[in-house]
Design a protein around this motif. Structure first.
Motif, PDB file in Angstrom:
ATOM      1  N   GLY A   1       0.453  27.850  68.337  1.00  0.00           N
ATOM      2  CA  GLY A   1      -0.438  27.455  69.415  1.00  0.00           C
ATOM      3  C   GLY A   1      -1.758  28.189  69.411  1.00  0.00           C
ATOM      4  N   HIS A   2      -1.789  29.289  68.685  1.00  0.00           N
ATOM      5  CA  HIS A   2      -3.028  30.058  68.608  1.00  0.00           C
ATOM      6  C   HIS A   2      -2.889  31.036  67.460  1.00  0.00           C
ATOM      7  N   THR A   3      -3.963  31.471  66.907  1.00  0.00           N
ATOM      8  CA  THR A   3      -3.918  32.387  65.774  1.00  0.00           C
ATOM      9  C   THR A   3      -3.346  33.736  66.198  1.00  0.00           C
ATOM     10  N   ALA A   4      -2.251  34.113  65.562  1.00  0.00           N
ATOM     11  CA  ALA A   4      -1.552  35.330  65.960  1.00  0.00           C
ATOM     12  C   ALA A   4      -2.398  36.579  65.782  1.00  0.00           C
ATOM     13  N   SER A   5      -3.337  36.541  64.843  1.00  0.00           N
ATOM     14  CA  SER A   5      -4.123  37.736  64.554  1.00  0.00           C
ATOM     15  C   SER A   5      -5.028  38.147  65.708  1.00  0.00           C
ATOM     16  N   THR A   6      -5.187  37.273  66.699  1.00  0.00           N
ATOM     17  CA  THR A   6      -6.011  37.624  67.851  1.00  0.00           C
ATOM     18  C   THR A   6      -5.197  38.309  68.947  1.00  0.00           C
ATOM     19  N   TYR A   7      -3.902  38.492  68.697  1.00  0.00           N
ATOM     20  CA  TYR A   7      -3.025  39.083  69.695  1.00  0.00           C
ATOM     21  C   TYR A   7      -2.448  40.401  69.214  1.00  0.00           C
ATOM     22  N   ARG A   8      -2.384  41.326  70.108  1.00  0.00           N
ATOM     23  CA  ARG A   8      -1.564  42.518  69.911  1.00  0.00           C
ATOM     24  C   ARG A   8      -0.129  42.112  70.193  1.00  0.00           C
ATOM     25  N   MET A   9       0.786  42.514  69.338  1.00  0.00           N
ATOM     26  CA  MET A   9       2.166  42.061  69.411  1.00  0.00           C
ATOM     27  C   MET A   9       3.109  43.226  69.653  1.00  0.00           C
ATOM     28  N   GLY A  10       4.255  42.908  70.239  1.00  0.00           N
ATOM     29  CA  GLY A  10       5.227  43.965  70.494  1.00  0.00           C
ATOM     30  C   GLY A  10       6.642  43.423  70.581  1.00  0.00           C
ATOM     31  N   TRP A  11       7.560  44.349  70.529  1.00  0.00           N
ATOM     32  CA  TRP A  11       8.976  44.032  70.722  1.00  0.00           C
ATOM     33  C   TRP A  11       9.499  44.849  71.895  1.00  0.00           C
ATOM     34  N   PHE A  12      10.306  44.199  72.708  1.00  0.00           N
ATOM     35  CA  PHE A  12      10.993  44.835  73.817  1.00  0.00           C
ATOM     36  C   PHE A  12      12.474  44.476  73.704  1.00  0.00           C
ATOM     37  N   ARG A  13      13.296  45.170  74.459  1.00  0.00           N
ATOM     38  CA  ARG A  13      14.707  44.823  74.469  1.00  0.00           C
ATOM     39  C   ARG A  13      15.296  45.060  75.854  1.00  0.00           C
ATOM     40  N   GLN A  14      16.365  44.331  76.119  1.00  0.00           N
ATOM     41  CA  GLN A  14      17.071  44.499  77.388  1.00  0.00           C
ATOM     42  C   GLN A  14      18.560  44.500  77.117  1.00  0.00           C
ATOM     43  N   ALA A  15      19.160  45.662  77.359  1.00  0.00           N
ATOM     44  CA  ALA A  15      20.593  45.811  77.183  1.00  0.00           C
ATOM     45  C   ALA A  15      21.315  45.317  78.430  1.00  0.00           C
ATOM     46  N   PRO A  16      22.589  44.973  78.290  1.00  0.00           N
ATOM     47  CA  PRO A  16      23.353  44.493  79.455  1.00  0.00           C
ATOM     48  C   PRO A  16      23.323  45.481  80.605  1.00  0.00           C
ATOM     49  N   GLY A  17      22.935  45.000  81.771  1.00  0.00           N
ATOM     50  CA  GLY A  17      22.920  45.846  82.957  1.00  0.00           C
ATOM     51  C   GLY A  17      21.760  46.810  83.045  1.00  0.00           C
ATOM     52  N   LYS A  18      20.805  46.695  82.123  1.00  0.00           N
ATOM     53  CA  LYS A  18      19.673  47.624  82.121  1.00  0.00           C
ATOM     54  C   LYS A  18      18.359  46.864  82.210  1.00  0.00           C
ATOM     55  N   GLU A  19      17.302  47.602  82.510  1.00  0.00           N
ATOM     56  CA  GLU A  19      15.985  46.998  82.565  1.00  0.00           C
ATOM     57  C   GLU A  19      15.430  46.829  81.148  1.00  0.00           C
ATOM     58  N   ARG A  20      14.493  45.905  81.039  1.00  0.00           N
ATOM     59  CA  ARG A  20      13.837  45.703  79.755  1.00  0.00           C
ATOM     60  C   ARG A  20      13.016  46.944  79.408  1.00  0.00           C
ATOM     61  N   GLU A  21      13.058  47.319  78.132  1.00  0.00           N
ATOM     62  CA  GLU A  21      12.337  48.517  77.708  1.00  0.00           C
ATOM     63  C   GLU A  21      11.490  48.225  76.479  1.00  0.00           C
ATOM     64  N   PHE A  22      10.434  48.988  76.345  1.00  0.00           N
ATOM     65  CA  PHE A  22       9.523  48.868  75.218  1.00  0.00           C
ATOM     66  C   PHE A  22      10.180  49.422  73.971  1.00  0.00           C
ATOM     67  N   VAL A  23       9.974  48.707  72.846  1.00  0.00           N
ATOM     68  CA  VAL A  23      10.490  49.178  71.560  1.00  0.00           C
ATOM     69  C   VAL A  23       9.340  49.629  70.661  1.00  0.00           C
ATOM     70  N   VAL A  24       8.432  48.716  70.362  1.00  0.00           N
ATOM     71  CA  VAL A  24       7.355  49.035  69.432  1.00  0.00           C
ATOM     72  C   VAL A  24       6.267  47.964  69.534  1.00  0.00           C
ATOM     73  N   SER A  25       5.022  48.344  69.212  1.00  0.00           N
ATOM     74  CA  SER A  25       3.931  47.373  69.210  1.00  0.00           C
ATOM     75  C   SER A  25       3.054  47.587  67.987  1.00  0.00           C
ATOM     76  N   ILE A  26       2.218  46.594  67.722  1.00  0.00           N
ATOM     77  CA  ILE A  26       1.350  46.650  66.548  1.00  0.00           C
ATOM     78  C   ILE A  26       0.006  46.036  66.907  1.00  0.00           C
ATOM     79  N   THR A  27      -1.054  46.622  66.384  1.00  0.00           N
ATOM     80  CA  THR A  27      -2.385  46.128  66.668  1.00  0.00           C
ATOM     81  C   THR A  27      -2.661  44.826  65.919  1.00  0.00           C
ATOM     82  N   ARG A  28      -3.783  44.205  66.268  1.00  0.00           N
ATOM     83  CA  ARG A  28      -4.093  42.882  65.712  1.00  0.00           C
ATOM     84  C   ARG A  28      -4.139  42.880  64.183  1.00  0.00           C
ATOM     85  N   SER A  29      -4.713  43.915  63.626  1.00  0.00           N
ATOM     86  CA  SER A  29      -4.851  43.972  62.176  1.00  0.00           C
ATOM     87  C   SER A  29      -3.586  44.474  61.493  1.00  0.00           C
TER      88      SER A  29
END
Length: 120
Positions: free
Chosen positions: A26-54
């Motif tokens: 839907g749009h060029t991914a290179s214009t977005y900063r991207m990241g991964w999060f996770r949510q374990a059972p019974g827990k809040e979503r937490e940050f895992v890792v992110s990467i800059t546009r380049s």
């Protein structure tokens, strides 16, 4: 607006590895900063890792450094999460996220998630 679809989740034994993929459309991914999060059972979503546009810089949760690595292939509009030496506590739904905003801003777009289950 960008659409995100995760894949690669599944069942893996403790100590094993898994690579998740996040395909952006839907749009060029290179214009977005991207990241991964996770949510374990019974827990809040937490940050895992992110990467800059380049892809030149990555930022990860201290507790996961050395085991989880993010990378991106802008030509394929895809971001990856390589997970090694998996532990039972890594069991969670993993979400891909994107933002057009700078470092420190909230992520705006989210995928539906992919389940990772780590068995002992």
């Amino acid at each position: 607006q960008v659409q995100l679809v995760e894949s690669g989740g599944g069942l893996v034994q403790a100590g094993g590895s898994l690579r998740l993929s996040c395909a952006a459309s839907g749009h060029t991914a290179s214009t977005y900063r991207m990241g991964w999060f996770r949510q374990a059972p019974g827990k809040e979503r937490e940050f895992v890792v992110s990467i800059t546009r380049s892809g030149g810089n990555t930022y990860g949760a201290d507790s996961l450094k050395g085991r989880f690595t993010i990378s991106r292939d802008n030509a394929r509009n895809t971001v990856y999460l390589q997970m090694n030496n998996l532990k039972s506590e890594d069991t969670a739904v993993y979400y891909c996220a994107a933002t057009p905003l700078g470092l420190g801003s909230n992520f705006v777009y989210w995928g539906q998630g992919t389940l990772v289950t780590v068995s002992e």
